[in-house]
Design an enzyme around this catalytic site. Structure first.
Site, PDB file in Angstrom:
ATOM      1  N   GLU A 127       0.833  -1.211   0.000  1.00  0.00           N
ATOM      2  CA  GLU A 127       0.000   0.000   0.000  1.00  0.00           C
ATOM      3  C   GLU A 127       0.868   1.260   0.000  1.00  0.00           C
ATOM      4  OE1 GLU A 127      -1.427   1.809   3.411  1.00  0.00           O
ATOM      5  OE2 GLU A 127      -0.916   0.167   4.770  1.00  0.00           O
ATOM      6  N   LYS A 175      -3.534  -2.109  14.453  1.00  0.00           N
ATOM      7  CA  LYS A 175      -2.733  -1.145  15.209  1.00  0.00           C
ATOM      8  C   LYS A 175      -3.222  -1.061  16.651  1.00  0.00           C
ATOM      9  CE  LYS A 175      -2.930   2.046  11.752  1.00  0.00           C
ATOM     10  NZ  LYS A 175      -2.717   1.385  10.497  1.00  0.00           N
TER      11      LYS A 175
HETATM   12  N1  PSU Z   1      -0.406   0.538   8.633  1.00  0.00           N
HETATM   13  C1  PSU Z   1       0.647   1.275   9.071  1.00  0.00           C
HETATM   14  N2  PSU Z   1       0.580   2.626   8.883  1.00  0.00           N
HETATM   15  C2  PSU Z   1      -0.479   3.224   8.241  1.00  0.00           C
HETATM   16  C3  PSU Z   1      -1.584   2.431   7.803  1.00  0.00           C
HETATM   17  C4  PSU Z   1      -1.479   1.092   8.030  1.00  0.00           C
HETATM   18  O1  PSU Z   1       1.607   0.727   9.611  1.00  0.00           O
HETATM   19  O2  PSU Z   1      -0.471   4.432   8.062  1.00  0.00           O
HETATM   20  C5  PSU Z   1      -2.758   3.048   7.068  1.00  0.00           C
HETATM   21  C6  PSU Z   1      -3.352   1.993   6.130  1.00  0.00           C
HETATM   22  O3  PSU Z   1      -3.378   2.550   4.841  1.00  0.00           O
HETATM   23  C7  PSU Z   1      -4.744   1.736   6.637  1.00  0.00           C
HETATM   24  C8  PSU Z   1      -5.080   3.086   7.186  1.00  0.00           C
HETATM   25  O4  PSU Z   1      -5.618   1.297   5.628  1.00  0.00           O
HETATM   26  O5  PSU Z   1      -3.869   3.461   7.866  1.00  0.00           O
HETATM   27  C9  PSU Z   1      -6.278   3.034   8.090  1.00  0.00           C
HETATM   28  O6  PSU Z   1      -6.855   4.293   8.126  1.00  0.00           O
HETATM   29  P1  PSU Z   1      -8.330   4.481   8.749  1.00  0.00           P
HETATM   30  O7  PSU Z   1      -8.177   4.109  10.196  1.00  0.00           O
HETATM   31  O8  PSU Z   1      -8.644   5.943   8.536  1.00  0.00           O
HETATM   32  O9  PSU Z   1      -9.261   3.569   7.987  1.00  0.00           O
END
Ligand code: PSU
Ligand code: MN
Length: 305
Positions: A24, A158
């Site tokens: 990604e 996370k």
């Molecule tokens: N994993 C990481 N760092 C990130 C992300 C994932 O180690 O920045 C990103 C991914 O792109 C994931 C997003 O899809 O954070 C999730 O964002 P939200 O909670 O707004 O859906």
């Protein structure tokens, strides 16, 4: 098909039937600061090559889905300020209007599936945020895992999230959450959590076989492989807990909402750990990339039917 450009490396891999691993780009633009974000993107790609597969970092540039970026494009993206953070809801508008942006886990899964890529490595998926009963903040990544047939390798969700609620939603959506090589659910910067993972597999071959079996069952959606961070790189959960709580309290006090929540929290935790969270994040993404490459290689050996 939507407007899609394969990088020369990915084109060659497709022609030669080599295993490909999707990556990604939101982690580059919104997950880590410059210049560590570029270092991370480059080393993760190299890890995949060293493990016998071909990396395909996915992003939207000038209204095209890019499957694989050249080093110049990677550099350009890593330095872009205010890049769009594109999830399932945003993809069509961004493509139709010629925009440039980074793809989240959800959007990367969609693009990978369109390109016929079955495995994707990231750091941690989005999930159910703490306080979601008030904010309704649940990442679109979870629904995507239920809808799109890609095996996603992450270090769990996370640790800034509500992990029990995230597991519950994934169970409701029918997404297999498979811990790799242990019983406990990994918690991103920490190897273990006090939650037991619903499923466990110990080899890339078993993960590939399960991926294929889902297709034979006619099940839409992917698998979440929760791969623990290497022991030498982890930050113990107890050490992080107060810092995560502080970051969340600050986000609430400052009225941070929607797409900004995850980048804000990651940035604050980086500062509060004096950079240690970033070092751990880099290590876990690389670890996930290596496992994803082995799964992609196993899938290449596993017949479709
Ligand atoms: N994993 C990481 N760092 C990130 C992300 C994932 O180690 O920045 C990103 C991914 O792109 C994931 C997003 O899809 O954070 C999730 O964002 P939200 O909670 O707004 O859906
Ligand atoms: Mn959200």
């Amino acid at each position: 098909m939507p407007p899609m450009i394969h990088s020369p490396d990915v084109q060659a891999a497709r022609a030669g039937g080599q295993p490909i691993v999707a990556l990604e780009s939101t982690i580059i633009t919104h997950g880590m600061p410059w210049p560590q974000n570029l270092e991370m993107a480059r080393s993760v790609e190299q890890d995949i090559r060293d493990s016998g597969a071909v990396p395909a970092t996915i992003a939207i540039m000038a209204g095209h889905i890019h499957i694989g970026l050249t080093d110049a494009q990677l550099q350009q993206l890593a330095q872009t300020q205010n890049a769009m953070k594109l999830s399932r809801a945003d993809l069509a508008v961004a493509l139709a209007t010629g925009r440039t942006g980074a793809t989240t886990v959800a959007a990367t899964m969609i693009c990978a599936a369109l390109a016929g890529i079955e495995v994707f490595a990231t750091g941690g998926i989005g999930g159910v945020h703490r306080g979601a009963e008030h904010s309704f903040d649940i990442s679109a990544d979870l629904q995507e895992l239920a809808a799109t047939q890609v095996t996603v390798v992450a270090a769990g969700a996370k640790a800034i999230l509500d992990l029990p609620k995230t597991l519950e939603v994934l169970e409701t959506l029918g997404v297999p959450v498979i811990a790799y090589g242990q019983d406990s659910l990994p918690a991103f910067w920490s190897r273990t959590s006090d939650l037991r993972a619903p499923l466990r597999l110990d080899t890339p071959e078993d993960i590939a076989a399960s991926h294929r079996m889902r297709a034979r069952l006619g099940l839409p959606g992917g698998q979440l492989i929760a791969n623990p961070i290497p022991a030498r790189d982890e930050i113990p959960a107890a050490k992080l807990a107060p810092l995560i709580a502080q970051a969340i309290a600050e986000a609430e006090a400052q009225g941070i909402a929607a797409k900004d929540v995850t980048p804000f929290l990651l940035g604050r935790i980086y500062t509060l750990t004096e950079g240690a969270s970033l070092t751990a994040n880099l290590a876990l993404v690389r670890n996930n990339a290596r496992l994803a490459a082995r799964i992609a290689a196993a899938l290449a050996q596993t017949p479709l039917a």
